[in-house]
Write a protein that holds these residues in place. Structure first.
Motif, PDB file in Angstrom:
ATOM      1  N   GLY A  70       0.466  -1.104   0.074  1.00 33.87           N
ATOM      2  CA  GLY A  70      -0.095   0.101  -0.061  1.00 33.87           C
ATOM      3  C   GLY A  70       0.495   1.293   0.029  1.00 33.87           C
ATOM      4  N   TYR A  71       2.251   1.020   0.195  1.00 36.27           N
ATOM      5  CA  TYR A  71       2.949   2.484   0.555  1.00 36.27           C
ATOM      6  C   TYR A  71       4.110   2.210  -0.047  1.00 36.27           C
ATOM      7  CZ  TYR A  71       5.018   6.130   3.136  1.00 36.27           C
ATOM      8  OH  TYR A  71       5.243   7.623   3.234  1.00 36.27           O
ATOM      9  N   ILE A  72       5.435   2.398  -0.674  1.00 35.39           N
ATOM     10  CA  ILE A  72       6.670   3.295  -0.660  1.00 35.39           C
ATOM     11  C   ILE A  72       7.055   4.144  -0.565  1.00 35.39           C
ATOM     12  CG2 ILE A  72       6.639   1.187  -2.102  1.00 35.39           C
ATOM     13  CD1 ILE A  72       6.941   2.079  -4.558  1.00 35.39           C
ATOM     14  N   TRP A  73       7.925   4.756   0.166  1.00 34.43           N
ATOM     15  CA  TRP A  73       8.009   5.955   0.053  1.00 34.43           C
ATOM     16  C   TRP A  73       9.863   5.740   0.152  1.00 34.43           C
ATOM     17  CZ3 TRP A  73       5.557  10.463  -0.634  1.00 34.43           C
ATOM     18  CH2 TRP A  73       6.031  11.290  -0.654  1.00 34.43           C
ATOM     19  N   PRO A  74      10.680   6.485  -0.442  1.00 36.65           N
ATOM     20  CA  PRO A  74      12.211   6.725   0.081  1.00 36.65           C
ATOM     21  C   PRO A  74      12.957   7.524   0.932  1.00 36.65           C
ATOM     22  CG  PRO A  74      11.264   8.505  -2.000  1.00 36.65           C
ATOM     23  CD  PRO A  74      10.290   8.012  -0.995  1.00 36.65           C
ATOM     24  N   GLU A  75      13.347   6.828   1.827  1.00 37.35           N
ATOM     25  CA  GLU A  75      14.323   7.291   2.878  1.00 37.35           C
ATOM     26  C   GLU A  75      15.910   7.862   2.409  1.00 37.35           C
ATOM     27  OE1 GLU A  75      13.144   4.582   5.967  1.00 37.35           O
ATOM     28  OE2 GLU A  75      11.202   5.301   6.206  1.00 37.35           O
ATOM     29  N   THR A  76      17.167   8.135   3.626  1.00 36.81           N
ATOM     30  CA  THR A  76      18.204   8.752   3.569  1.00 36.81           C
ATOM     31  C   THR A  76      18.892   7.437   2.392  1.00 36.81           C
ATOM     32  OG1 THR A  76      17.751   9.850   5.046  1.00 36.81           O
ATOM     33  CG2 THR A  76      20.550   9.429   4.448  1.00 36.81           C
ATOM     34  N   GLN A  77      18.518   6.192   3.609  1.00 38.62           N
ATOM     35  CA  GLN A  77      18.880   5.079   2.691  1.00 38.62           C
ATOM     36  C   GLN A  77      18.436   4.257   2.532  1.00 38.62           C
ATOM     37  OE1 GLN A  77      22.454   4.564   2.923  1.00 38.62           O
ATOM     38  NE2 GLN A  77      22.511   6.387   3.475  1.00 38.62           N
ATOM     39  N   GLY A  78      17.490   4.264   1.319  1.00 40.87           N
ATOM     40  CA  GLY A  78      17.136   3.131   0.741  1.00 40.87           C
ATOM     41  C   GLY A  78      15.321   3.702   0.656  1.00 40.87           C
ATOM     42  N   VAL A  79      14.803   2.275   0.202  1.00 42.29           N
ATOM     43  CA  VAL A  79      13.493   2.279   0.664  1.00 42.29           C
ATOM     44  C   VAL A  79      11.776   1.740   1.728  1.00 42.29           C
ATOM     45  CG1 VAL A  79      10.912   2.855  -1.416  1.00 42.29           C
ATOM     46  CG2 VAL A  79      13.770   2.729  -1.881  1.00 42.29           C
ATOM     47  N   VAL A  80      11.249   2.500   1.960  1.00 39.16           N
ATOM     48  CA  VAL A  80      10.906   1.113   2.943  1.00 39.16           C
ATOM     49  C   VAL A  80       9.324   1.215   1.878  1.00 39.16           C
ATOM     50  CG1 VAL A  80       9.562   3.295   4.074  1.00 39.16           C
ATOM     51  CG2 VAL A  80       9.550   1.327   5.288  1.00 39.16           C
ATOM     52  N   VAL A  81       8.727  -0.473   2.711  1.00 45.33           N
ATOM     53  CA  VAL A  81       7.411  -0.933   1.758  1.00 45.33           C
ATOM     54  C   VAL A  81       6.988  -1.311   3.139  1.00 45.33           C
ATOM     55  CG1 VAL A  81       6.934  -2.883   0.631  1.00 45.33           C
ATOM     56  CG2 VAL A  81       8.938  -1.879   0.367  1.00 45.33           C
ATOM     57  N   ARG A  82       5.366  -0.530   3.199  1.00 48.06           N
ATOM     58  CA  ARG A  82       4.709  -1.164   3.849  1.00 48.06           C
ATOM     59  C   ARG A  82       2.974  -1.948   2.794  1.00 48.06           C
ATOM     60  NH1 ARG A  82       6.098   1.508   8.617  1.00 48.06           N
ATOM     61  NH2 ARG A  82       7.121   2.731   8.950  1.00 48.06           N
ATOM     62  N   ASP A  83       2.688  -2.876   3.899  1.00 46.26           N
ATOM     63  CA  ASP A  83       1.262  -3.250   3.392  1.00 46.26           C
ATOM     64  C   ASP A  83       0.515  -2.293   3.406  1.00 46.26           C
ATOM     65  OD1 ASP A  83       0.594  -3.699   5.612  1.00 46.26           O
ATOM     66  OD2 ASP A  83       0.960  -5.852   6.185  1.00 46.26           O
ATOM     67  N   GLU A  84      -0.586  -3.222   3.215  1.00 40.23           N
ATOM     68  CA  GLU A  84      -2.080  -1.995   2.733  1.00 40.23           C
ATOM     69  C   GLU A  84      -2.629  -1.418   4.294  1.00 40.23           C
ATOM     70  OE1 GLU A  84      -4.980  -3.649   1.119  1.00 40.23           O
ATOM     71  OE2 GLU A  84      -4.924  -6.007   1.998  1.00 40.23           O
ATOM     72  N   SER A  85      -1.958  -2.110   4.972  1.00 41.81           N
ATOM     73  CA  SER A  85      -2.407  -1.846   6.539  1.00 41.81           C
ATOM     74  C   SER A  85      -1.615  -0.829   7.117  1.00 41.81           C
ATOM     75  CB  SER A  85      -2.589  -2.838   7.630  1.00 41.81           C
ATOM     76  OG  SER A  85      -3.334  -4.004   7.108  1.00 41.81           O
ATOM     77  N   GLY A  86      -0.137  -0.568   5.465  1.00 41.09           N
ATOM     78  CA  GLY A  86       0.766   0.273   7.441  1.00 41.09           C
ATOM     79  C   GLY A  86       1.438  -0.459   7.973  1.00 41.09           C
ATOM     80  N   ASN A  87       1.187  -1.480   7.530  1.00 40.82           N
ATOM     81  CA  ASN A  87       2.381  -2.797   8.310  1.00 40.82           C
ATOM     82  C   ASN A  87       4.299  -2.229   7.754  1.00 40.82           C
ATOM     83  OD1 ASN A  87       1.515  -2.899  10.704  1.00 40.82           O
ATOM     84  ND2 ASN A  87      -0.365  -4.761   9.545  1.00 40.82           N
TER      85      ASN A  87
END
Length: 340
Positions: free
Chosen positions: A129-146
């Motif tokens: 449900g969500y991907i977002w770039p951070e300082t070191q890489g990209v965080v990936v979360r499921d549709e529940s925000g986990n």
């Protein structure tokens, strides 16, 4: 440390286990990248997915790989999971049409993507449900925000309407995906206890309801257990769009009736299963074959990125080209020792 050694430290997430994502993943795995693939379904294949019908397997989506270019045909011919198939083809009135070679996988179409993804970590039944770039890489979360992982790079390989909300971090890519027009397709898989009486393996052409009918059990390497025949019936785009929100029961009834009208013997149906592919075909005027944002380490590939600059209905060859083009770009930059 050489450039190839550095790839072993890189971890790429691919969202979507269809052909584009699987082709891209295979290319990166070969070069030593660590790859994790997420898919919302229980298996791989995307619109080349299959289904179980009792003791039988059948294709629930795209029934074969149809090559247009010599390059794609050559690649298909070298895939050990695929077999060339030249069925007798007729129109819906029974008139013979020109024979052509298609490629099918055994025991169902999804065998190709499963093979391409060997070596990757496959996480199914997970909707991202969500991907977002951070300082070191990209965080990936499921549709529940986990949070489900943190990666060096993320590639979105889903249909355009599903890609758009995931590309919030790259607004121009999200806007591009949001402009893609989609067409649905209703599919019906039917197992018959007695022969249909139809000699063709593929029927296609003009019809008020149907786009094509494929004798799945006639494909090379397929079996039918104790059933006489297995058929996959595909409704055309106009009819599918008009009945997009109809119940599976109502759609199955009408598709069975249309199929019955093609033959002179009564249908002896053992079981059937209807499925709606909401994004079966995608119409895009994009002139890009892939998207890659270096600053965010987010990329996109898929059959809607066909790179032809015309309103072409995308297909499996477009997916193949897009996955390869994105891999070519990343690997070329890696070879040049540039920041991807």
């Amino acid at each position: 440390m050489n450039s190839k050694d550095t790839t072993k430290e890189r971890h790429i997430a691919v969202i979507g286990a269809g052909l584009a994502g699987a082709v891209f993943a295979r290319r990166m795995l070969i070069q030593g990248y660590k790859v994790t693939v997420f898919d919302k379904s229980r298996g791989t294949g995307g619109r080349h997915a299959g289904c179980r019908m009792g003791n039988n397997s059948a294709d629930l989506g795209a029934p074969f790989f149809d090559a247009v270019s010599p390059e794609f045909r050559k690649w298909l011919s070298f895939q050990p999971e695929l077999i060339g198939w030249q069925p007798q083809i007729t129109d819906f009135a029974g008139h013979k049409l020109n024979t052509k070679t298609m490629y099918t996988a055994t025991p169902r179409q999804s065998a190709l993507t499963r093979a391409l993804l060997q070596g990757a970590k496959l996480i199914t039944s997970t909707r991202i449900g969500y991907i977002w770039p951070e300082t070191q890489g990209v965080v990936v979360r499921d549709e529940s925000g986990n949070a489900v992982g943190h990666f060096d790079h993320v590639v979105v390989a889903t249909p355009a309407p599903q890609a758009a909300p995931l590309l919030e971090a790259v607004p121009r890519y999200a806007e591009r995906a949001a402009t893609v027009q989609t067409l649905p397709a209703w599919m019906l898989v039917v197992t018959l206890n007695t022969p249909s009486g139809l000699n063709a393996g593929l029927l296609e052409g003009d019809h008020p309801i149907l786009a094509r009918a494929i004798k799945d059990s006639a494909k090379p390497g397929r079996s039918c257990a104790q059933r006489a025949e297995i058929w996959t019936i595909e409704a055309n785009s106009d009819w599918s769009k008009e009945h997009q929100d109809a119940s599976t029961e109502a759609v199955a009834e009408q598709l069975l009736a249309a199929f019955q009208d093609l033959m002179s013997v009564p249908l002896d149906v053992e079981e059937h299963r209807a499925h709606r592919w909401l994004y079966a075909r995608q119409q895009s005027d994009t002139d890009r074959t892939y998207l890659w944002r270096q600053e965010s380490s987010i990329g996109v590939c898929g059959d809607w990125l066909h790179g032809q600059g015309s309103e072409k209905i995308a297909d499996s060859e477009s997916a193949w080209r897009s996955g390869n083009a994105l891999a070519d770009h990343i690997l070329a930059r890696q070879e040049a020792k540039l920041d991807i």
